[in-house]
Design an enzyme around this catalytic site. Structure first.
Site, short mmCIF file in Angstrom:
data_model
loop_
_atom_site.label_atom_id
_atom_site.label_comp_id
_atom_site.label_asym_id
_atom_site.label_seq_id
_atom_site.Cartn_x
_atom_site.Cartn_y
_atom_site.Cartn_z
N LYS A 64 38.04 42.97 52.81
CA LYS A 64 36.63 42.68 53.16
C LYS A 64 36.34 41.19 52.96
CE LYS A 64 33.28 43.63 50.02
NZ LYS A 64 32.45 42.45 49.65
N ASN A 65 36.72 40.68 51.80
CA ASN A 65 36.29 39.32 51.45
C ASN A 65 37.10 38.23 52.15
OD1 ASN A 65 34.30 40.42 49.94
ND2 ASN A 65 35.28 40.09 47.95
N CYS B 81 20.72 39.82 43.44
CA CYS B 81 21.55 40.98 43.75
C CYS B 81 21.43 41.96 42.59
CB CYS B 81 22.98 40.59 44.06
SG CYS B 81 24.09 40.66 42.70
N ARG C 33 22.61 35.39 41.11
CA ARG C 33 23.65 34.88 42.02
C ARG C 33 23.11 33.75 42.92
NH1 ARG C 33 26.98 39.52 44.81
NH2 ARG C 33 28.52 37.87 45.03
N VAL D 211 22.64 30.11 45.12
CA VAL D 211 23.42 29.45 46.18
C VAL D 211 23.22 27.94 46.11
CG1 VAL D 211 23.62 31.36 47.83
CG2 VAL D 211 21.55 29.96 47.82
N LEU E 126 25.02 25.65 44.82
CA LEU E 126 26.21 24.84 45.11
C LEU E 126 26.45 24.70 46.61
CD1 LEU E 126 28.57 26.37 42.38
CD2 LEU E 126 27.45 24.13 42.30
N ASP F 219 35.87 41.66 40.26
CA ASP F 219 35.69 42.82 41.12
C ASP F 219 36.53 44.02 40.69
OD1 ASP F 219 33.92 41.37 42.62
OD2 ASP F 219 35.34 40.87 44.20
N ARG G 228 30.16 49.71 51.72
CA ARG G 228 30.26 48.27 52.00
C ARG G 228 31.70 47.79 51.86
NH1 ARG G 228 26.29 44.57 48.87
NH2 ARG G 228 27.55 43.22 50.18
N1 EPU Z 1 27.52 30.28 41.51
C1 EPU Z 1 26.53 29.36 41.24
N2 EPU Z 1 25.97 28.70 42.30
C2 EPU Z 1 26.37 28.91 43.57
C3 EPU Z 1 27.39 29.84 43.83
C4 EPU Z 1 27.95 30.52 42.77
O1 EPU Z 1 26.15 29.16 40.09
O2 EPU Z 1 25.82 28.26 44.47
C5 EPU Z 1 28.15 31.01 40.39
C6 EPU Z 1 27.90 32.50 40.45
O3 EPU Z 1 26.65 32.87 39.90
C7 EPU Z 1 29.09 33.04 39.66
C8 EPU Z 1 30.19 32.05 40.01
O4 EPU Z 1 29.54 30.89 40.52
O5 EPU Z 1 28.81 32.99 38.29
C9 EPU Z 1 31.20 32.52 41.03
O6 EPU Z 1 30.53 33.08 42.17
P1 EPU Z 1 31.12 32.95 43.63
O7 EPU Z 1 30.26 32.01 44.40
O8 EPU Z 1 32.57 32.65 43.54
O9 EPU Z 1 30.90 34.40 44.22
P2 EPU Z 1 30.57 34.78 45.72
O10 EPU Z 1 31.24 33.87 46.65
O11 EPU Z 1 29.11 35.01 45.87
C10 EPU Z 1 32.66 36.32 46.02
C11 EPU Z 1 32.93 37.73 46.41
C12 EPU Z 1 32.47 38.65 45.30
C13 EPU Z 1 33.21 38.28 44.01
C14 EPU Z 1 33.01 36.80 43.69
C15 EPU Z 1 33.82 36.34 42.50
C16 EPU Z 1 32.73 37.69 48.81
C17 EPU Z 1 31.96 38.07 50.02
N3 EPU Z 1 32.21 38.02 47.64
O12 EPU Z 1 31.26 36.20 45.81
O13 EPU Z 1 32.85 39.96 45.69
O14 EPU Z 1 32.72 39.05 42.94
O15 EPU Z 1 33.39 36.00 44.83
O16 EPU Z 1 35.17 36.50 42.74
O17 EPU Z 1 33.81 37.14 48.91
C18 EPU Z 1 32.66 42.30 45.85
O18 EPU Z 1 33.51 42.27 46.75
O19 EPU Z 1 32.29 43.35 45.28
C19 EPU Z 1 32.05 41.05 45.42
C20 EPU Z 1 30.90 40.99 44.78
#
Ligand code: EPU
Length: 435
Positions: free
Chosen positions: A22-23, A118, A123, A125, A127, A312, A404
């Site tokens: 998925k990811n 979420c 969570r 965005v 960054l 995950d 999902r």
């Molecule tokens: N973070 C920030 N600011 C940002 C983005 C992230 O502070 O702008 C923090 C988050 O709060 C977290 C850390 O950075 O503490 C890492 O988050 P990341 O951005 O890596 O997560 P994501 O890209 O939103 C993806 C997967 C998630 C998985 C995470 C961590 C996808 C679509 N989703 O999420 O998958 O848990 O990476 O590996 O790729 C799942 O599949 O169940 C799922 C939630």
């Protein structure tokens, strides 16, 4: 709504087959928006999230054809004329926010809804947004939307260091930077296999990228990308889920096969911790063969970015610990509030408590069936796993969360010996009075 009804306990045997990731599929679909023409992605799982992103992409102009029978998706992005990702769709799936990078990369502008919180926390965005600014986008927030513009229709490029390392922000910045006028550098970039496979696909489309799979990624912008045909990678989280399930619910001493997985994507930490449980594992070109132990040895884990233990998989590990002989702790350093499954597991009699970002499980207590509620994708699969080893009937409600990320889960689990049925139910029905 749908629920799973599980009768347990059951011992599983035979094999389980892993689907496409998925990811990885989601960023590959976003990448297709960058290239004029038709990109075809194969080994795409038939999942709700894939359908949601298809809808988001269609809103922006391309034709998207999902072929569930072939596990393929075709995205004809000859026209991208409405660079907008609406709230109604983005709120359903955070990964829709990838449209920010994809649309800025393709059209030089985007209007993308902020995803909101979420199930287990905010969570953010920030960054993604700050990185886009560093790469030359002008960004404004307007009524819940991020409005991004690149002067002259293309980002200039730049350097951005992210803290913490983020999968999603790395993907978004790559999407924006590959067609920038100049060069870009992402420091402390995500090294997850999903990001690497996505970056490799961008390179196949003509992007110039160095450093994939390391903490520093450098991109030299090109004028345009070309469409490709690309095979998606196997889902590493589904593979890990099935391995954990085999260890806790398989026949002790009997090899259980996990097929179509790529064990290299599990990361070394998962493999090391898994060995500690007493499950003997042989990794193969096809996936893995797990021989479950008589009783699982409790192993404490800590989630980290890749190649650390994936967040995950922590909910699934928590359930396995309930079947273990002793006490162990699951600490999540990525998300400090991802424990919504814990009160549900307690309803099944599991002795688990949360303190800060850690859940401690005292294994070996009887696990008894009950009604439990899914709160998010990985939490819900952990409840299903608990239902398989619980005695009596477990109803896992609200399994739309599970849809999902796990394709045909009930069918797969039945083939390995689980007694699990999908049923419709009325969420708001009054409980019946017992005579
Ligand atoms: N973070 C920030 N600011 C940002 C983005 C992230 O502070 O702008 C923090 C988050 O709060 C977290 C850390 O950075 O503490 C890492 O988050 P990341 O951005 O890596 O997560 P994501 O890209 O939103 C993806 C997967 C998630 C998985 C995470 C961590 C996808 C679509 N989703 O999420 O998958 O848990 O990476 O590996 O790729 C799942 O599949 O169940 C799922 C939630």
């Amino acid at each position: 709504m749908d629920k799973f009804v599980i009768e347990g306990p059951r011992t599983l045997s035979g094999s389980l087959t892993v689907g496409g990731s998925k990811n990885t599929a989601l960023p590959l679909m976003a990448a297709a928006v960058l290239a004029e023409g038709t990109t075809r992605v194969t080994n795409v799982p038939d999942l709700r999230d894939v359908h949601t992103l298809s809808k988001v992409i269609r809103v922006t102009g391309p034709d998207v054809t999902v072929r569930p029978d072939e596990h393929a998706i075709e995205i004809n992005a000859s026209t991208v004329d409405e660079p907008v990702a609406p709230y109604e769709l983005v709120k359903k799936m955070r990964a829709s926010f990838y449209m920010l990078g994809a649309l800025v990369g393709r059209c030089g502008r985007a209007r993308v809804s902020l995803p909101g919180g979420c199930a287990w926390g905010p969570r953010p965005v920030d960054l993604h947004i700050e990185g886009m600014k560093q790469f030359g986008a002008e960004i404004e927030l307007d009524e819940g939307y991020v409005v991004a513009k690149a002067t002259g229709g293309r980002l200039s490029g730049g350097t951005f260091r992210m803290e913490p390392s983020s999968v999603g922000a790395t993907v978004n910045l790559l999407l924006g930077a590959v067609t920038a006028r100049g060069g870009s550098k992402i420091e402390n970039a995500a090294m997850e296999p999903d990001v690497v496979a996505f970056g490799e696909a961008l390179k196949k489309m003509g992007a110039q990228i160095d450093g994939l799979g390391t903490r520093t990624i450098e991109i030299q912008g090109v004028d345009a990308l070309t469409p490709i045909e690309v095979r998606n990678t196997p889902d590493r989280i589904e593979m890990g889920t099935f391995m954990i399930l085999a260890a806790m619910a398989g026949e002790p001493g009997e090899p259980f096969e996990i097929n179509n997985g790529n064990h290299e994507h599990l990361g070394q930490a998962f493999k090391d911790y898994f060995r500690g449980t007493g499950a003997e594992t042989k990794y193969t070109d096809e996936g893995a063969v797990v021989t479950p132990p008589e009783t699982v040895t409790p192993v404490s884990i800590r989630t980290e970015t890749y190649p650390g233990f994936p967040t995950d998989l922590q909910a699934q590990w928590t359930v396995m610990l309930a079947t273990a002989d002793g006490e162990a702790t699951v600490t999540d350093t990525i998300y400090d509030d991802r424990f919504k499954h814990v009160p549900e597991l307690q309803r099944l009699g599991i002795d688990v408590t949360v303190d800060g970002n850690a859940a401690t499980v005292r294994g070996g207590q009887p696990i008894k069936g009950a009604q439990v509620m899914s709160t998010d994708l990985r939490a819900s699969v952990s409840l299903v796993m608990a239902g398989i080893v619980a005695s009596g009937r477990t109803d896992v409600l609200r399994i739309y969360h599970l849809d999902r990320g796990y394709e045909n889960l009930a069918t797969k689990l039945r083939s390995a010996g689980a007694n699990i049925e999908r049923q419709q139910y009325d969420e708001f029905a009054e409980p019946e009075r017992k005579a």
